[in-house]
Scaffold this motif. Structure first.
Motif, PDB file in Angstrom:
ATOM      1  N   ASP A 281       4.707  36.617  20.231  1.00  0.00           N
ATOM      2  CA  ASP A 281       5.308  37.554  19.264  1.00  0.00           C
ATOM      3  C   ASP A 281       5.506  38.927  19.898  1.00  0.00           C
ATOM      4  OD1 ASP A 281       5.260  35.558  17.362  1.00  0.00           O
ATOM      5  OD2 ASP A 281       3.518  36.345  16.287  1.00  0.00           O
TER       6      ASP A 281
ATOM      7  N   PRO B 187      -3.548  29.565  14.672  1.00  0.00           N
ATOM      8  CA  PRO B 187      -2.137  29.847  14.366  1.00  0.00           C
ATOM      9  C   PRO B 187      -1.957  30.601  13.041  1.00  0.00           C
ATOM     10  CG  PRO B 187      -2.359  27.621  15.201  1.00  0.00           C
ATOM     11  CD  PRO B 187      -3.754  28.148  14.989  1.00  0.00           C
TER      12      PRO B 187
ATOM     13  N   CYS C 171      -3.570  34.162  13.421  1.00  0.00           N
ATOM     14  CA  CYS C 171      -2.742  35.048  14.256  1.00  0.00           C
ATOM     15  C   CYS C 171      -1.490  35.519  13.525  1.00  0.00           C
ATOM     16  CB  CYS C 171      -2.349  34.342  15.555  1.00  0.00           C
ATOM     17  SG  CYS C 171      -3.721  34.077  16.680  1.00  0.00           S
ATOM     18  N   SER C 172      -0.813  34.604  12.868  1.00  0.00           N
ATOM     19  CA  SER C 172       0.409  35.018  12.172  1.00  0.00           C
ATOM     20  C   SER C 172       0.091  35.951  11.017  1.00  0.00           C
ATOM     21  CB  SER C 172       1.215  33.803  11.709  1.00  0.00           C
ATOM     22  OG  SER C 172       0.504  33.069  10.737  1.00  0.00           O
TER      23      SER C 172
ATOM     24  N   THR D  15      -5.938  30.323  22.307  1.00  0.00           N
ATOM     25  CA  THR D  15      -4.922  29.915  21.338  1.00  0.00           C
ATOM     26  C   THR D  15      -4.114  31.123  20.872  1.00  0.00           C
ATOM     27  OG1 THR D  15      -6.355  28.108  20.621  1.00  0.00           O
ATOM     28  CG2 THR D  15      -4.537  28.679  19.167  1.00  0.00           C
ATOM     29  N   ALA D  16      -4.774  32.258  20.688  1.00  0.00           N
ATOM     30  CA  ALA D  16      -4.067  33.485  20.294  1.00  0.00           C
ATOM     31  C   ALA D  16      -3.033  33.880  21.340  1.00  0.00           C
ATOM     32  CB  ALA D  16      -5.064  34.626  20.079  1.00  0.00           C
TER      33      ALA D  16
ATOM     34  N   TYR E  88       0.286  32.556  20.536  1.00  0.00           N
ATOM     35  CA  TYR E  88       0.960  33.016  19.324  1.00  0.00           C
ATOM     36  C   TYR E  88       1.229  34.522  19.340  1.00  0.00           C
ATOM     37  CZ  TYR E  88       0.104  28.317  17.815  1.00  0.00           C
ATOM     38  OH  TYR E  88       0.113  26.955  17.759  1.00  0.00           O
TER      39      TYR E  88
ATOM     40  N   SER F 203      -0.898  39.394  12.603  1.00  0.00           N
ATOM     41  CA  SER F 203       0.269  40.100  13.147  1.00  0.00           C
ATOM     42  C   SER F 203       1.129  40.687  12.037  1.00  0.00           C
ATOM     43  CB  SER F 203       1.136  39.163  13.985  1.00  0.00           C
ATOM     44  OG  SER F 203       0.492  38.834  15.176  1.00  0.00           O
TER      45      SER F 203
ATOM     46  N   CYS G  51       1.549  43.539  16.045  1.00  0.00           N
ATOM     47  CA  CYS G  51       1.125  42.811  17.254  1.00  0.00           C
ATOM     48  C   CYS G  51       0.048  43.542  18.054  1.00  0.00           C
ATOM     49  CB  CYS G  51       2.318  42.531  18.160  1.00  0.00           C
ATOM     50  SG  CYS G  51       3.397  41.232  17.545  1.00  0.00           S
TER      51      CYS G  51
END
Length: 192
Positions: A29, A146, A149-150, A21-22, A25, A153, A158
């Motif tokens: 990015d 999600p 990860c956001s 899943t990462a 995302y 980051s 990143c």
């Protein structure tokens, strides 16, 4: 739920699917941060999809020749390497090239997980065991990652975030080694 090997395997798959899943995302990015465009993102996803086909075609033979747990272990190591490589790349075209890692990571994990769940679940619970496991490891990873990860980051950037995700592979590797010990007697007992 009382089956320790099953619970352990679901945890392993949760960690590995979290990494997958990462990839949807943080990696996107990163592609954009290094000057990539939607074309680079699409090309990366397209190449990853193509890379799965060979393993999906020969997966059955591979699983008969090697222990699925060992294949999952190897795929986990390469999943970690993949995210380290992502963190080092500074060119969107190389991010596309790194998609070849998909061949030896995700499809192997998918195929081996199905066989490993079947191996440790009683005959009458095989379908329920597969569906319950999938709903946990896919559902939770798609719900949590999600946001994780956001936030990650934004907090550290990143490249460090990709290294954090790479460290998930270490967790999966340790859990797989424990799983192999827990499953060992179980596997022998089920064959009698």
């Amino acid at each position: 739920v009382k089956n320790k090997a099953y619970i352990l395997l679901v945890l392993i798959l949760l960690v590995l699917f979290g990494m997958g899943t990462a990839d949807m995302y943080i990696v996107v990015d990163k592609v954009m941060a290094i000057g990539g465009t939607s074309f680079h993102v699409g090309a990366k996803w397209g190449l990853q999809s193509l890379m799965e086909i060979p393993i999906l075609l020969v997966g059955d033979k591979l699983m008969k020749k090697y222990d699925p747990a060992n294949l999952m272990l190897g795929a986990s190591v390469l999943f970690g390497v993949r995210f380290v490589v992502y963190s080092l790349i500074q060119n969107p075209w190389w991010m596309i090239a790194a998609a070849v890692f998909q061949m030896v990571t995700f499809p192997i994990i998918i195929i081996s997980s199905k066989l490993m769940i079947d191996e440790i679940i009683s005959e009458k619970l095989k379908s329920s065991g597969q569906m319950a496991a999938m709903s946990v490891y896919m559902g939770i990873s798609l719900l949590v990652m999600p946001v994780f990860c956001s936030s990650l980051s934004e907090a550290i950037g990143c490249d460090p975030a990709l290294l954090v995700v790479a460290a998930f592979a270490l967790v999966a590797i340790v859990l797989i080694l424990i799983f192999k010990k827990v499953r060992g007697p179980l596997k022998k007992g089920m064959q009698k």
